[in-house]
Design a protein around this motif. Structure first.
Motif, mmCIF file in Angstrom:
data_model
loop_
_atom_site.group_PDB
_atom_site.id
_atom_site.type_symbol
_atom_site.label_atom_id
_atom_site.label_comp_id
_atom_site.label_asym_id
_atom_site.label_seq_id
_atom_site.Cartn_x
_atom_site.Cartn_y
_atom_site.Cartn_z
ATOM 1 N N PHE A 1 0.837 -1.204 0.000
ATOM 2 C CA PHE A 1 0.000 0.000 0.000
ATOM 3 C C PHE A 1 0.870 1.252 0.000
ATOM 4 O O PHE A 1 0.595 2.214 -0.738
ATOM 5 C CB PHE A 1 -0.923 -0.009 1.220
ATOM 6 C CG PHE A 1 -1.943 1.087 1.225
ATOM 7 C CD1 PHE A 1 -3.217 0.874 0.731
ATOM 8 C CD2 PHE A 1 -1.630 2.362 1.707
ATOM 9 C CE1 PHE A 1 -4.164 1.891 0.727
ATOM 10 C CE2 PHE A 1 -2.564 3.379 1.706
ATOM 11 C CZ PHE A 1 -3.832 3.138 1.215
ATOM 12 N N ARG A 2 1.913 1.260 0.800
ATOM 13 C CA ARG A 2 2.816 2.419 0.864
ATOM 14 C C ARG A 2 3.448 2.691 -0.494
ATOM 15 O O ARG A 2 3.499 3.826 -0.956
ATOM 16 C CB ARG A 2 3.920 2.173 1.899
ATOM 17 C CG ARG A 2 3.474 2.219 3.322
ATOM 18 C CD ARG A 2 4.650 2.225 4.288
ATOM 19 N NE ARG A 2 5.556 1.110 4.099
ATOM 20 C CZ ARG A 2 6.830 1.213 3.766
ATOM 21 N NH1 ARG A 2 7.370 2.396 3.553
ATOM 22 N NH2 ARG A 2 7.586 0.130 3.645
ATOM 23 N N GLU A 3 3.927 1.621 -1.117
ATOM 24 C CA GLU A 3 4.589 1.787 -2.409
ATOM 25 C C GLU A 3 3.613 2.192 -3.504
ATOM 26 O O GLU A 3 3.970 2.962 -4.410
ATOM 27 C CB GLU A 3 5.286 0.475 -2.789
ATOM 28 C CG GLU A 3 6.413 0.082 -1.838
ATOM 29 C CD GLU A 3 6.935 -1.311 -2.107
ATOM 30 O OE1 GLU A 3 6.423 -1.947 -3.058
ATOM 31 O OE2 GLU A 3 7.837 -1.768 -1.382
ATOM 32 N N GLY A 4 2.412 1.683 -3.432
ATOM 33 C CA GLY A 4 1.449 1.956 -4.499
ATOM 34 C C GLY A 4 0.736 3.286 -4.392
ATOM 35 O O GLY A 4 0.310 3.851 -5.418
ATOM 36 N N TYR A 5 0.568 3.817 -3.166
ATOM 37 C CA TYR A 5 -0.248 5.027 -2.992
ATOM 38 C C TYR A 5 0.524 6.199 -2.393
ATOM 39 O O TYR A 5 -0.071 7.191 -2.004
ATOM 40 C CB TYR A 5 -1.448 4.707 -2.091
ATOM 41 C CG TYR A 5 -2.412 3.721 -2.722
ATOM 42 C CD1 TYR A 5 -3.346 4.149 -3.659
ATOM 43 C CD2 TYR A 5 -2.368 2.365 -2.392
ATOM 44 C CE1 TYR A 5 -4.224 3.241 -4.241
ATOM 45 C CE2 TYR A 5 -3.235 1.462 -2.959
ATOM 46 C CZ TYR A 5 -4.164 1.902 -3.888
ATOM 47 O OH TYR A 5 -5.027 0.998 -4.469
ATOM 48 N N ARG A 6 1.861 6.087 -2.378
ATOM 49 C CA ARG A 6 2.666 7.182 -1.837
ATOM 50 C C ARG A 6 2.522 8.440 -2.679
ATOM 51 O O ARG A 6 2.542 9.561 -2.177
ATOM 52 C CB ARG A 6 4.131 6.756 -1.742
ATOM 53 C CG ARG A 6 5.010 7.760 -1.027
ATOM 54 C CD ARG A 6 6.436 7.277 -0.927
ATOM 55 N NE ARG A 6 6.581 6.175 0.009
ATOM 56 C CZ ARG A 6 7.108 4.985 -0.307
ATOM 57 N NH1 ARG A 6 7.500 4.739 -1.539
ATOM 58 N NH2 ARG A 6 7.217 4.052 0.619
ATOM 59 N N GLU A 7 2.364 8.273 -3.990
ATOM 60 C CA GLU A 7 2.201 9.403 -4.911
ATOM 61 C C GLU A 7 0.780 9.479 -5.453
ATOM 62 O O GLU A 7 0.548 10.035 -6.535
ATOM 63 C CB GLU A 7 3.194 9.267 -6.074
ATOM 64 C CG GLU A 7 4.651 9.124 -5.662
ATOM 65 C CD GLU A 7 5.162 10.358 -4.939
ATOM 66 O OE1 GLU A 7 4.622 11.458 -5.193
ATOM 67 O OE2 GLU A 7 6.098 10.232 -4.120
ATOM 68 N N SER A 8 -0.180 8.951 -4.737
ATOM 69 C CA SER A 8 -1.566 8.913 -5.205
ATOM 70 C C SER A 8 -2.156 10.317 -5.316
ATOM 71 O O SER A 8 -1.796 11.238 -4.573
ATOM 72 C CB SER A 8 -2.413 8.071 -4.251
ATOM 73 O OG SER A 8 -3.770 8.116 -4.595
ATOM 74 N N THR A 9 -3.065 10.475 -6.278
ATOM 75 C CA THR A 9 -3.768 11.760 -6.430
ATOM 76 C C THR A 9 -4.839 11.936 -5.357
ATOM 77 O O THR A 9 -5.315 13.044 -5.133
ATOM 78 C CB THR A 9 -4.430 11.834 -7.815
ATOM 79 O OG1 THR A 9 -5.295 10.699 -7.990
ATOM 80 C CG2 THR A 9 -3.365 11.815 -8.916
ATOM 81 N N SER A 10 -5.196 10.826 -4.694
ATOM 82 C CA SER A 10 -6.181 10.894 -3.614
ATOM 83 C C SER A 10 -5.483 11.316 -2.324
ATOM 84 O O SER A 10 -4.567 10.633 -1.861
ATOM 85 C CB SER A 10 -6.857 9.529 -3.431
ATOM 86 O OG SER A 10 -7.633 9.508 -2.249
ATOM 87 N N SER A 11 -5.906 12.425 -1.774
ATOM 88 C CA SER A 11 -5.280 12.926 -0.540
ATOM 89 C C SER A 11 -5.492 11.951 0.612
ATOM 90 O O SER A 11 -4.620 11.816 1.489
ATOM 91 C CB SER A 11 -5.844 14.299 -0.182
ATOM 92 O OG SER A 11 -7.260 14.223 0.015
ATOM 93 N N GLU A 12 -6.632 11.257 0.618
ATOM 94 C CA GLU A 12 -6.915 10.311 1.691
ATOM 95 C C GLU A 12 -5.955 9.131 1.650
ATOM 96 O O GLU A 12 -5.357 8.756 2.664
ATOM 97 C CB GLU A 12 -8.359 9.810 1.580
ATOM 98 C CG GLU A 12 -8.737 8.821 2.678
ATOM 99 C CD GLU A 12 -10.128 8.256 2.486
ATOM 100 O OE1 GLU A 12 -10.530 7.404 3.306
ATOM 101 O OE2 GLU A 12 -10.803 8.649 1.515
#
Length: 462
Positions: free
Chosen positions: A217-228
């Protein structure tokens, strides 16, 4: 109770009776204040816990998210706040108790009142057990009710200690799901239940450990456009960095120094100090460091050995001493067991967990023992196909019946002890069915005993 049930010949000569009015008024003079009164029985029915209670005045609370124990704690907490502060919306005044500092040689006045407002220290919650009640304690904390758990066997269940032990378990092996989840949901981890559910729900490999799911999860959503999602990943980065740092320090630090490092890096002591009974909680944390040093002084220096020692203590119920106030603990609600109240009296008693089912001795084995009917052993018989089968007997059934009857009698005596601890006010709270058992031998909880007594005496319960 009778000689046959309870082992006590509870006749009129030994029974508790309402005193004559003149004698009663000598101790409790008439007043317009809200004092004493009849015993209360708050019975939370299953329908209330799901529907009726959700229509309460507290519109911000979603009661469907609470367990039965938490719902019971909410009812107990409401009653405590009602007795201490009153309830103007319902026209209920605060409860008053006898003033122990009243001087009969002086005129009654505001400085020398016969009655005073009830305080938290006047209220005692009595339960069969005070183990595994962290969910109830959390409710009391959220409601702002200070409490003291009178249990020398509850050290490892204290929130501050269970959290630190979970951190140590994760440092030892991060692949342990339950301790890792406990750390994430604690003040140290900073995640909420919804955030943790998002991490698990977005995982594509369900068989992975929670730690591996968090890493992906950390690797996949560290640069996510979703602020949450990005915020969750940042929290995981922070806690994972701390765990990695502590794991690297583990070979070079003693267990007590490692605990001190965890407290220093997380400011956990500041958080604990701000909790109810903060001072005693800090003492518990410091004791954990002391016990770690004592353990290492015995020749064992490994973190795994220390955790195994703790596991053994928890398994054998050999808990370390918990520091939670005690005499002089201040203005707090006392939570204790029935066994520890024998011979004591309190101004206000709340009897909780009344729906706890009795635990009867397991008699499903090959041997049944009774002190009056000796030893009963199942016979073995050989069938025509040369298969051995165990054969029961009428004596075995009689022993089982006697054992269950003796256990119910012992529970009836405990209920009597609990109910007679109150000097001025008794409140009983329990969740369960409304119908009463047909006979005493079918009662399986304190609530069943009370319902049976109400049914037999035609007492009206609202």
């Amino acid at each position: 109770m009778t000689e046959d049930f309870g082992g006590i010949d509870y006749t009129d000569e030994v029974a508790l009776h309402i005193p004559d009015r003149g004698v009663y008024l000598e101790h409790y003079p008439e007043t317009d204040l809200n004092v004493g009164g009849k015993a209360e029985y708050i019975r939370i029915l299953p329908s209330e816990s799901e529907e009726d209670i959700s229509q309460s005045d507290d519109e911000d609370i979603d009661y469907t998210d609470y367990s039965k124990r938490e719902l019971e704690a909410i009812e107990i907490g409401r009653k405590i706040l009602e007795m201490v502060n009153g309830d103007e919306s319902r026209g209920i005044d605060p409860t008053y108790v006898l003033n122990e500092d009243y001087d009969p040689n002086r005129p009654e006045s505001p400085d020398n009142p016969r009655y005073r407002k009830a305080e938290y220290r006047d209220i005692n919650i009595i339960q069969y057990s005070v183990k595994k009640i962290n969910d109830m304690l959390r409710i009391y904390e959220q409601m702002g009710i200070p409490y003291y758990v009178n249990d020398s066997e509850g050290y490892f269940e204290a929130l501050e200690i269970s959290t630190l032990i979970s951190v140590l378990r994760v440092i030892d092996n991060i692949q342990q799901d339950i301790p890792y989840a406990s750390v994430l949901l604690s003040h140290i981890g900073g995640l909420g239940e919804t955030e943790l559910a998002r991490i698990v729900g977005l995982s594509t490999i369900k068989s992975q450990s929670l730690a591996d799911k968090c890493n992906l999860f950390r690797e996949g959503y560290r640069e996510s456009t979703s602020s949450e999602l990005r915020s969750i990943a940042e929290k995981l980065d922070r806690i994972n960095g701390l765990i990695s740092h502590w794991t690297e320090l583990r070979p070079y630090l003693s267990i007590s120094d490692l605990i001190s490092r965890i407290l220093y890096d997380t400011d956990y002591e500041i958080f604990v100090a701000a909790m109810p009974e903060g001072k005693s909680r800090l003492q518990n944390i410091r004791k954990l460091g002391v016990y770690a040093r004592s353990f290492e002084a015995g020749g064992s220096v490994g973190l795994l050995d220390f955790l195994r020692y703790i596991d053994k203590c928890m398994k054998l119920d050999k808990n370390l001493e918990e520091s939670r106030g005690g005499a002089g603990a201040g203005n707090v609600v006392n939570i204790t067991t029935i066994h520890k109240t024998k011979g004591l009296e309190y101004p206000i008693v709340i009897l909780g967990l009344m729906d706890r089912r009795f635990r009867f001795r397991n008699t499903s084995g090959d041997i049944a023992v009774n002190q009056d009917y000796h030893l009963i052993i199942k016979k073995m018989r050989l069938t025509s196909s040369k298969v051995k089968l165990k054969k029961g007997s009428i004596k075995e059934d009689i022993v089982k019946l006697l054992d269950s009857r003796e256990e119910r009698a012992e529970q009836a005596r405990l209920l009597y002890v609990a109910m007679t601890r109150a000097k001025e006010k008794l409140v009983m709270v329990g969740m369960g069915r409304e119908d009463a058992p047909a006979v005493l031998d079918k009662c399986g909880s304190f609530s069943d005993f009370v319902n049976y007594a109400i049914d037999c005496s035609d007492i009206h319960v609202s």
